[in-house]
Write a protein that holds these residues in place. Structure first.
Motif, mmCIF file in Angstrom:
data_model
loop_
_atom_site.group_PDB
_atom_site.id
_atom_site.type_symbol
_atom_site.label_atom_id
_atom_site.label_comp_id
_atom_site.label_asym_id
_atom_site.label_seq_id
_atom_site.Cartn_x
_atom_site.Cartn_y
_atom_site.Cartn_z
ATOM 1 N N ARG A 160 0.900 -4.331 13.591
ATOM 2 C CA ARG A 160 2.008 -5.289 13.778
ATOM 3 C C ARG A 160 3.101 -4.693 14.640
ATOM 4 O O ARG A 160 3.611 -5.321 15.563
ATOM 5 C CB ARG A 160 2.572 -5.672 12.405
ATOM 6 C CG ARG A 160 2.324 -7.123 12.052
ATOM 7 C CD ARG A 160 3.169 -7.625 10.889
ATOM 8 N NE ARG A 160 3.667 -6.615 9.989
ATOM 9 C CZ ARG A 160 3.091 -6.242 8.853
ATOM 10 N NH1 ARG A 160 1.943 -6.791 8.496
ATOM 11 N NH2 ARG A 160 3.650 -5.352 8.069
ATOM 12 N N THR A 161 3.474 -3.426 14.336
ATOM 13 C CA THR A 161 4.545 -2.779 15.102
ATOM 14 C C THR A 161 4.141 -2.631 16.564
ATOM 15 O O THR A 161 4.948 -2.850 17.473
ATOM 16 C CB THR A 161 4.860 -1.382 14.507
ATOM 17 O OG1 THR A 161 5.068 -1.534 13.119
ATOM 18 C CG2 THR A 161 6.076 -0.756 15.145
ATOM 19 N N GLU A 211 -2.250 -1.853 8.841
ATOM 20 C CA GLU A 211 -1.812 -3.216 9.182
ATOM 21 C C GLU A 211 -0.416 -3.184 9.805
ATOM 22 O O GLU A 211 -0.151 -3.838 10.815
ATOM 23 C CB GLU A 211 -1.797 -4.023 7.881
ATOM 24 C CG GLU A 211 -1.355 -5.428 8.038
ATOM 25 C CD GLU A 211 -2.518 -6.408 8.058
ATOM 26 O OE1 GLU A 211 -3.492 -6.212 7.306
ATOM 27 O OE2 GLU A 211 -2.431 -7.354 8.836
ATOM 28 N N ARG A 212 0.468 -2.384 9.209
ATOM 29 C CA ARG A 212 1.819 -2.301 9.756
ATOM 30 C C ARG A 212 1.803 -1.664 11.146
ATOM 31 O O ARG A 212 2.546 -2.061 12.031
ATOM 32 C CB ARG A 212 2.730 -1.510 8.812
ATOM 33 C CG ARG A 212 4.195 -1.733 9.164
ATOM 34 C CD ARG A 212 5.119 -1.010 8.248
ATOM 35 N NE ARG A 212 4.925 0.442 8.346
ATOM 36 C CZ ARG A 212 5.675 1.333 7.726
ATOM 37 N NH1 ARG A 212 6.642 0.931 6.927
ATOM 38 N NH2 ARG A 212 5.440 2.619 7.854
ATOM 39 N N ASN A 213 0.956 -0.667 11.331
ATOM 40 C CA ASN A 213 0.861 -0.033 12.658
ATOM 41 C C ASN A 213 0.468 -1.062 13.724
ATOM 42 O O ASN A 213 1.015 -1.066 14.838
ATOM 43 C CB ASN A 213 -0.154 1.109 12.637
ATOM 44 C CG ASN A 213 0.228 2.203 11.672
ATOM 45 O OD1 ASN A 213 1.394 2.350 11.318
ATOM 46 N ND2 ASN A 213 -0.749 2.989 11.226
ATOM 47 N N ASP A 253 -0.419 3.096 7.040
ATOM 48 C CA ASP A 253 -0.425 1.651 6.802
ATOM 49 C C ASP A 253 -0.961 0.986 8.070
ATOM 50 O O ASP A 253 -0.208 0.658 8.992
ATOM 51 C CB ASP A 253 0.997 1.183 6.471
ATOM 52 C CG ASP A 253 1.036 -0.287 6.071
ATOM 53 O OD1 ASP A 253 0.114 -1.048 6.447
ATOM 54 O OD2 ASP A 253 1.999 -0.682 5.395
#
Ligand code: GSY
Length: 161
Positions: free
Chosen positions: A21-22, A17-19, A15
């Motif tokens: 963001r994190t 996008e999540r990477n 993911d």
């Protein structure tokens, strides 16, 4: 004295996008405060082209960390997110490059600032241009807008702001 730094983030596994963001959340810890984040772009891979396309963005941050402390922070975030250095220039959950650190120039050690390939990479220059078009590269003596104008072609598509 706090310095303004620009970090390039990229992900092309899982993911994406999540990477991203994190990673932004994890970067923010004592000594580093994220000020602005560029839009997110989907970009064609450079160097090793036979891999999934990346999501890329640039973060503008204020930091009181020294350059090697900043490098340690960046590498820690890459480790925490599970980055394993296997294929050079191959797929990665997260890659974080220090592009600029104030007007500092560092060469020949384990950290090179400005990032040695930033001036040729559209996936870096497009999001950096969104944040700081008039920022001057301390070695090339050109603005980000001028570098982008001269950069080799590569597909960089806006995903969202
Ligand atoms: O150096 C950053 C990792 N990376 C990327 C990237 O982030 N985006 C694109 N488009 N290509 C890349 N090749 C490498 S290596």
């Amino acid at each position: 004295m706090a310095k303004l730094t620009y970090l390039s983030l990229g992900s092309n596994i899982g993911d994406r996008e999540r990477n991203l963001r994190t990673a932004i959340e994890r970067l923010a810890a004592p000594g580093l405060r994220a000020l602005r984040t560029s839009p997110v772009y989907e970009t064609e891979p450079v160097d090793v082209t036979d891999q999934r396309w990346f999501l890329n963005l640039v973060v503008e941050a204020e930091t009181t960390l020294f350059p090697l402390q900043l490098l340690a922070r960046v590498q820690k975030v890459e480790r925490v997110l599970g980055r394993v250095r296997t294929v050079p220039k191959g797929p990665r959950i997260i890659d974080i490059d220090i592009l600029l650190y104030g007007t500092a120039v560092m060469r020949g050690g384990k950290l090179e600032i400005p990032h040695p390939r930033m001036a040729e990479r559209r996936f870096v220059l497009v999001p950096l241009h969104d944040l700081a078009p008039d920022l001057r590269h301390p070695v090339a003596r050109k603005t980000v807008a001028e570098l982008l104008h001269a950069a080799p072609p590569a597909v960089v598509r806006l995903i969202h702001s």
